[in-house]
Scaffold this motif. Structure first.
Motif, mmCIF file in Angstrom:
data_model
loop_
_atom_site.group_PDB
_atom_site.id
_atom_site.type_symbol
_atom_site.label_atom_id
_atom_site.label_comp_id
_atom_site.label_asym_id
_atom_site.label_seq_id
_atom_site.Cartn_x
_atom_site.Cartn_y
_atom_site.Cartn_z
ATOM 1 N N ILE A 6 -82.781 -12.007 10.564
ATOM 2 C CA ILE A 6 -83.689 -11.148 11.334
ATOM 3 C C ILE A 6 -85.145 -11.457 10.999
ATOM 4 N N ASP A 7 -85.486 -11.459 9.718
ATOM 5 C CA ASP A 7 -86.867 -11.715 9.303
ATOM 6 C C ASP A 7 -87.322 -13.131 9.636
ATOM 7 N N THR A 8 -86.378 -14.042 9.767
ATOM 8 C CA THR A 8 -86.718 -15.426 10.111
ATOM 9 C C THR A 8 -86.861 -15.625 11.619
ATOM 10 N N GLY A 9 -86.599 -14.570 12.396
ATOM 11 C CA GLY A 9 -86.742 -14.657 13.843
ATOM 12 C C GLY A 9 -85.592 -15.332 14.560
ATOM 13 N N LYS A 10 -84.504 -15.587 13.825
ATOM 14 C CA LYS A 10 -83.373 -16.275 14.430
ATOM 15 C C LYS A 10 -82.489 -15.349 15.259
ATOM 16 N N ALA A 11 -82.474 -14.056 14.883
ATOM 17 C CA ALA A 11 -81.590 -13.118 15.577
ATOM 18 C C ALA A 11 -82.152 -11.708 15.513
ATOM 19 N N LYS A 12 -81.693 -10.895 16.430
ATOM 20 C CA LYS A 12 -81.935 -9.453 16.375
ATOM 21 C C LYS A 12 -80.582 -8.780 16.192
ATOM 22 N N PHE A 13 -80.612 -7.593 15.604
ATOM 23 C CA PHE A 13 -79.369 -6.936 15.176
ATOM 24 C C PHE A 13 -79.268 -5.557 15.827
ATOM 25 N N TYR A 14 -78.207 -5.347 16.589
ATOM 26 C CA TYR A 14 -77.978 -4.083 17.281
ATOM 27 C C TYR A 14 -76.851 -3.308 16.613
#
Length: 234
Positions: free
Chosen positions: A96-104
């Motif tokens: 998440i912090d690396t901008g690779k994914a968002k978490f729902y």
């Protein structure tokens, strides 16, 4: 993972359902093992890419992130508590912090009436107070999960939920969320999640989907690999 079959029995032995294996090379080594109950799922549930509507769902990260990770969880599930407290921070750091994914987060409220009540209340918090307050409430609710009373009802009472929200929100904000909850305005959002539970073939919690495909790996590296592959497929 807690499976919907034999819920009480699985709850009492939830320590056997440790979720991940994560290696950190430093002074210490942290390990979390994910033992998934995916073997009893149809192959189509494992391999199918599903369309998921992420609109109006709570999330961590940047909306511009190329990959969407969805967790289906239950606030009364002890494995979900472990996941929230020990694994989500790893996902936050690595993906998440690396901008690779968002978490729902989406609800799979199957254990008892407390599961449904807390999920619908959390949806009311999200609708009235927004994403940031939702996650503060979400994390606190798992932290306060009364593990020894896991299988009993009337633990996550309405008053318990109100008192918990007051720890992260003002009196006025809490009143707004309670009004929403009592008017059942959050019911449709909760039903939307539960419809996806049936549609996607979710049979236990926590269950993850990566860009609509069920995650069946066992390690954080498996998850990172799947996220990287999903990003390339965009």
């Amino acid at each position: 993972m807690v499976n919907k079959k034999n819920t009480k029995q699985r709850a009492k032995s939830s320590s056997k359902f440790v979720f991940w294996m994560i290696g950190l090379v430093a002074v210490c080594l942290l390990a979390f093992i994910f033992i998934s109950n995916m073997n009893d799922k149809p192959e189509t549930a494992k391999t199918k890419t599903n369309e998921i509507d992420y609109a109006n769902q709570p999330y961590l990260g940047e909306k511009s992130a190329p990959v969407s990770i969805v967790e289906f969880g239950d606030y009364k599930c002890p494995s979900c508590k472990d996941f929230a407290e020990n694994v989500v921070p790893m996902i936050q750091k690595e993906l998440i912090d690396t901008g690779k994914a968002k978490f729902y987060f989406m609800n799979d409220s199957f254990i008892n009436v407390d599961s449904k009540r807390s999920a619908q209340f959390a949806e009311a918090v999200f609708q009235e107070l927004g994403n940031d307050t939702f996650w503060k409430f979400h994390e606190l609710l798992y932290k306060k999960q009364p593990d020894p009373k896991y299988e009993k009802t009337d633990v996550f009472t309405e008053q318990f939920l109100i008192d918990t929200l007051k720890e992260v929100a003002s009196e006025q904000e809490t009143a707004r969320a309670v009004k929403n909850f009592k008017a059942k305005k959050s019911m449709n959002a909760w039903k939307k999640d539960m419809d996806y539970v049936d549609k996607l073939g979710v049979t236990g919690t926590p269950t993850l989907f990566i860009n609509g495909k069920m995650f069946t790996g066992k390690t954080i590296d498996d998850l990172k690999d799947m996220v990287e592959k999903a990003a390339k497929e965009k």
